[in-house]
Design a protein around this motif. Structure first.
Motif, short mmCIF file in Angstrom:
data_model
loop_
_atom_site.label_atom_id
_atom_site.label_comp_id
_atom_site.label_asym_id
_atom_site.label_seq_id
_atom_site.Cartn_x
_atom_site.Cartn_y
_atom_site.Cartn_z
N TYR A 81 25.32 -14.09 20.21
CA TYR A 81 25.22 -15.05 19.10
C TYR A 81 26.54 -15.19 18.34
O TYR A 81 26.59 -15.69 17.22
CB TYR A 81 24.10 -14.67 18.12
CG TYR A 81 24.32 -13.37 17.38
CD1 TYR A 81 24.71 -13.37 16.03
CD2 TYR A 81 24.13 -12.13 17.98
CE1 TYR A 81 24.91 -12.19 15.34
CE2 TYR A 81 24.32 -10.95 17.29
CZ TYR A 81 24.69 -10.99 15.98
OH TYR A 81 24.88 -9.81 15.28
N THR B 135 10.97 -17.31 23.87
CA THR B 135 11.17 -17.40 22.43
C THR B 135 10.35 -18.54 21.85
O THR B 135 9.65 -18.39 20.83
CB THR B 135 12.66 -17.60 22.11
OG1 THR B 135 13.39 -16.46 22.59
CG2 THR B 135 12.88 -17.73 20.61
N VAL C 250 7.35 -18.11 19.18
CA VAL C 250 7.37 -18.76 17.87
C VAL C 250 6.13 -19.62 17.68
O VAL C 250 5.53 -19.66 16.59
CB VAL C 250 8.66 -19.59 17.70
CG1 VAL C 250 8.59 -20.46 16.45
CG2 VAL C 250 9.87 -18.67 17.62
N HIS D 43 7.13 -13.71 6.97
CA HIS D 43 8.49 -14.21 7.11
C HIS D 43 8.44 -15.69 7.47
O HIS D 43 7.45 -16.19 7.99
CB HIS D 43 9.24 -13.44 8.20
CG HIS D 43 9.14 -11.96 8.07
ND1 HIS D 43 9.75 -11.26 7.06
CD2 HIS D 43 8.47 -11.04 8.82
CE1 HIS D 43 9.48 -9.97 7.19
NE2 HIS D 43 8.71 -9.82 8.25
N ARG D 44 9.54 -16.40 7.22
CA ARG D 44 9.55 -17.82 7.54
C ARG D 44 9.78 -18.02 9.04
O ARG D 44 10.48 -17.24 9.70
CB ARG D 44 10.62 -18.55 6.73
CG ARG D 44 12.05 -18.38 7.20
CD ARG D 44 12.95 -19.36 6.48
NE ARG D 44 14.35 -19.23 6.85
CZ ARG D 44 14.92 -19.85 7.88
NH1 ARG D 44 14.19 -20.61 8.68
NH2 ARG D 44 16.21 -19.69 8.14
N PRO E 5 11.40 -19.75 12.32
CA PRO E 5 12.71 -20.35 12.60
C PRO E 5 12.59 -21.85 12.81
O PRO E 5 11.60 -22.34 13.35
CB PRO E 5 13.17 -19.65 13.88
CG PRO E 5 11.90 -19.23 14.54
CD PRO E 5 10.94 -18.90 13.44
N GLU F 97 17.20 -22.71 15.89
CA GLU F 97 17.86 -21.77 14.96
C GLU F 97 18.12 -20.42 15.61
O GLU F 97 19.09 -19.74 15.25
CB GLU F 97 17.00 -21.60 13.71
CG GLU F 97 17.69 -20.81 12.61
CD GLU F 97 16.94 -20.85 11.30
OE1 GLU F 97 17.53 -20.44 10.27
OE2 GLU F 97 15.76 -21.27 11.28
N LEU F 98 17.28 -19.99 16.53
CA LEU F 98 17.47 -18.71 17.19
C LEU F 98 18.33 -18.88 18.44
O LEU F 98 18.14 -19.85 19.19
CB LEU F 98 16.11 -18.09 17.58
CG LEU F 98 15.16 -17.77 16.43
CD1 LEU F 98 13.86 -17.20 16.99
CD2 LEU F 98 15.80 -16.79 15.45
N ALA G 191 11.96 -9.22 11.60
CA ALA G 191 12.90 -10.05 10.86
C ALA G 191 14.09 -9.21 10.46
O ALA G 191 13.95 -8.01 10.15
CB ALA G 191 12.24 -10.67 9.63
N ASN H 158 17.83 -11.99 7.11
CA ASN H 158 17.67 -13.42 6.85
C ASN H 158 16.22 -13.84 6.71
O ASN H 158 15.93 -15.02 6.43
CB ASN H 158 18.35 -14.24 7.96
CG ASN H 158 17.81 -13.92 9.35
OD1 ASN H 158 16.76 -13.32 9.51
ND2 ASN H 158 18.56 -14.30 10.38
N ILE I 81 13.92 -14.36 8.85
CA ILE I 81 13.40 -15.27 9.87
C ILE I 81 12.54 -14.48 10.85
O ILE I 81 13.00 -13.49 11.42
CB ILE I 81 14.54 -15.96 10.63
CG1 ILE I 81 15.40 -16.80 9.67
CG2 ILE I 81 13.99 -16.84 11.75
CD1 ILE I 81 16.65 -17.36 10.32
N GLN J 34 11.02 -13.39 14.17
CA GLN J 34 11.39 -13.48 15.57
C GLN J 34 10.31 -12.80 16.42
O GLN J 34 9.88 -11.69 16.10
CB GLN J 34 12.75 -12.81 15.82
CG GLN J 34 13.87 -13.45 15.01
CD GLN J 34 15.24 -13.13 15.58
OE1 GLN J 34 15.45 -13.21 16.78
NE2 GLN J 34 16.18 -12.80 14.71
#
Length: 280
Positions: free
Chosen positions: A144, A178, A182, A193-194, A196, A200-201, A246, A249, A251, A253
């Motif tokens: 990343y 992924t 999600v 958690h929010r 993504p 975004e990932l 998470a 951040n 997010i 995952q």
């Protein structure tokens, strides 16, 4: 299976990377009798700290996070079954460089500022001692874009070219797995958690992936290892078995039942689901 216990060596940039990227793979092969060596390049001194009660460990405060994360890594290694762990150049030799464009990039001990030849020779010495059949690290973009991940890739590539390593793999994340993970999390009520946003990932198209290692039987070990990294990772599970993690951040995952690799060098025969497949 090889006649002698297979030898797997993984090169990761910071404590927690071994669990986030390859925790299930490590636990699987360690449980099956492989000799697993983990090489960590820095202590992760620049990591963002999640628990408020540990905030004073930060680099801008007491600068004690590296030592604390060493303890977290020891606990994670115990959960995964790693008994051979090394720091590149010895503990504390190279410092976490931080993300691109931050002041810590200029630290005199920052991993990205280190002498590249020295770092490659340090890893080559470990390779010649351990004699791994398979080496795992990141791809050219570090997964990343983190500078330390990219340097770990570069150092590993050069060192492996000079050692007798039968296969080198780059660990990646699957776009399909992924997205499916999600989507499953989106159906979970009260996710802490929010989710993504699309794209975004960091993910890799599945047609580029050469090797898919099933780890469902070792997810408990991976989750224990992730929980050990409490300064960096929050793990969530509900009673139905849904789970995610998470970072700072916040997010969500997904935690999926496979880990994914691209074969960078070595024979591809029988490597579709086993890093050591066909190496008998």
């Amino acid at each position: 299976m090889l006649t002698a216990p297979p030898r797997l060596l993984l090169v990761h940039a910071h404590p927690d990377d071994e669990s986030l990227w390859t925790g299930g793979t490590i636990a699987k092969y360690a449980a099956n009798g492989a000799h697993v060596t983990l090489v960590t390049c820095t202590l992760g001194e620049e990591g963002e700290i999640i628990p408020d009660g540990l905030a004073l460990l930060a680099a801008a405060e007491s600068d004690q996070l590296g030592g604390y994360r060493n303890g977290e890594l020891r606990a994670a290694c115990a959960a995964l079954g790693v008994v051979d762990h090394r720091y590149l150049g010895g503990i504390g030799r190279w410092r976490d460089s931080g993300m691109v464009g931050v002041p810590s990039n200029e630290h005199p001990r920052a991993f990205i500022n280190g002498d590249f030849t020295e770092q490659a020779e340090q890893l080559l010495a470990i390779l010649r001692e351990v004699k791994p059949d398979v080496v795992v690290t990141y791809g050219p973009d570090g997964g990343y874009g983190h500078p330390d991940h990219i340097r770990a890739h570069e150092v590993t590539t050069v060192a492996c070219a000079q050692a007798d390593v039968r296969r080198v793999f780059h660990v990646v994340t699957s776009e399909r797995a992924t997205n499916e993970g999600v989507a499953e999390l989106a159906a979970v009520a009260d996710l802490p958690h929010r989710l993504p946003a699309p794209g975004e990932l960091p993910v890799t198209p599945d047609d580029e992936i050469t090797t898919v290692v099933p780890i469902a039987d070792h997810l408990d070990a991976k989750l224990r290892a992730l929980r050990a990294h409490q300064t960096q990772v929050t793990v969530w599970q509900d009673d139905s078995g849904s789970s995610c993690y998470a970072l700072s951040n916040d997010i969500a995952q997904p935690i999926v039942g496979h880990e994914y690799y691209i074969l960078a060098s070595g024979r591809p025969d029988d490597a579709e689901s086993d890093l050591f497949g066909g190496l008998g």
